[in-house]
Enzyme design. Sequence first.
Site, short mmCIF file in Angstrom:
data_model
loop_
_atom_site.label_atom_id
_atom_site.label_comp_id
_atom_site.label_asym_id
_atom_site.label_seq_id
_atom_site.Cartn_x
_atom_site.Cartn_y
_atom_site.Cartn_z
N ASP A 289 0.83 -1.22 0.00
CA ASP A 289 0.00 0.00 0.00
C ASP A 289 0.86 1.26 0.00
OD1 ASP A 289 1.00 -0.29 2.54
OD2 ASP A 289 -0.84 0.31 3.57
N ASP A 367 7.28 -4.44 14.26
CA ASP A 367 7.79 -3.08 14.17
C ASP A 367 8.01 -2.46 15.55
OD1 ASP A 367 5.05 -3.20 14.51
OD2 ASP A 367 4.60 -1.54 13.17
#
Length: 524
Positions: A289, A367
């Site tokens: 994306d 992350d």
Amino acid sequence: MVRKKGSLILCGAFLFVAWNALLLLYLWGRPPIGRLGEGGGAEPGGKEEWGVGKGKGGQVNLAGEVIRLAEEVEVQLETQKKLLKQIESHRAVWVRQKDVGKRETDDTKKVKEEVVHQTSKPPLPAKDSVDDRAQTEVQRTTQKPVHTVAPDSKLEQDQAIEIKEEIVDKNKLVTSVASPDVIIPILVIACDRVTVKRSLDRLIQYRPSPQLYPIIVSQDCGHAETARVIASYGEQVSHISQPDLSDIRVRPEHRKFQGYYKIARHYRWALNQVFNTFSQSTVVIVEDDLEVAPDFFEYFRALYPILRSDPTLWCVSAWNDNGRDALVDSSKAELLYRTDFFPGLGWMLLKEMWDELEPKWPLAFWDDWMRQPEQRRDRSCIRPEISRTITFGRKGVSLGQFFDQYLRYIKLNTQFVPFTKQNLSYLLKEKYDEKFIKEVYSAPLVKIEELQQGGSLRGPGPYRVQYSSRDSFKVFARNLGVMDDLKSGVPRTGYRGVVSFLYRGRRVFLAPPEGWMQYDISWS
């Protein structure tokens, strides 16, 4: 040549010694000269042997004999002198040849060492889990030598870090451009979004070389329509599929986070494919994306040597968390920063770093795990003033978290910056820290109300707003329009606790007190 010269010198020395030995034997073998009137000779009764020296009355001419012997000795000494000079001259030539040979040997050894360091590891055979066609395509596009080989032991890693630090200290690093032979693969992490087409279109549009920037699309989820979109690009990309599509067993309270577990599993598999199956030395990771800027490839190629040479760096990111249009300086597209916050969203990773992270890779929330001090280890990333990626994907496991409030407003750079023609050594820690600290703490300290009202301030800044606690940081960040969350005590885009941004056209440093030492993880 050196061996022949040495043999000649040894022969000369041997002849010199032999000649003197023969001369001594010759002189010692003579009988003593007889007394006057006795007719001495070499043999008893052999008076004729010395007859040339007889004078009147048959006496030996002793003076003439002595003169003759002296002349013979003088001739022999002159001959020996010439021989010694020849030996000395050959010795000097031999020494020079020996020195030249040693230098040539050292130079050859040095060149061989450089070639060894620059030679890539041979490509590993593809594993059974990868589609055969995809393996062939990726290996074809990645068969050029990679730049470096990862150290195989902790000792070698420590030595590599010491070498890097020495280079940094002496400022001899060439940081303007990466070697043109370095392959920088782009790994696209995909799942079930057919809008991956938008991401791939821009990557292919701006890619300067398919050979130097092979695009590998790693797909999870098994979504057929997305797979057809990826396959439509043919040989322009390589399509690999994560083979394990099963659900992951998690504790009951984490069932709603199943997607985060699958993403972490996919990242681990895909990165192992790039580094271990396809034997690459680095990779740039983007998700399906993300849309990239025109100088996306230029940006990472220029920063590759900085990342590889500075042990205090562990990633290069294309993303600015506070990159909204009102918070960045649009006239400074070339401006780059160090940051202690791991940004992600288009980031470069080296194989050596993956070798460190992979054995302890988390089951989920990879992350945030990267932002923990145990992984970061006081290392930093490079990030731009203006983002080189933007996200257009509201759909995802985060259910649009931050997208509507922040992400959709991030400014994408549109100006091509020739980073590979610039000297980026100012990003090396020693240079950067000195200048950064001076700039931040020499800026006038102002109150937030002065910034908001602006009437008493003159010029574009910079100005400094000081926070002293977690709560004061969050209050100031919200009022100034920057992201206020902290991960392991580190603010987004922060470096040494300082967040840099524009506020109503003025440069502002949201900073801790001077003398800052470390982050407080309890602030998270």
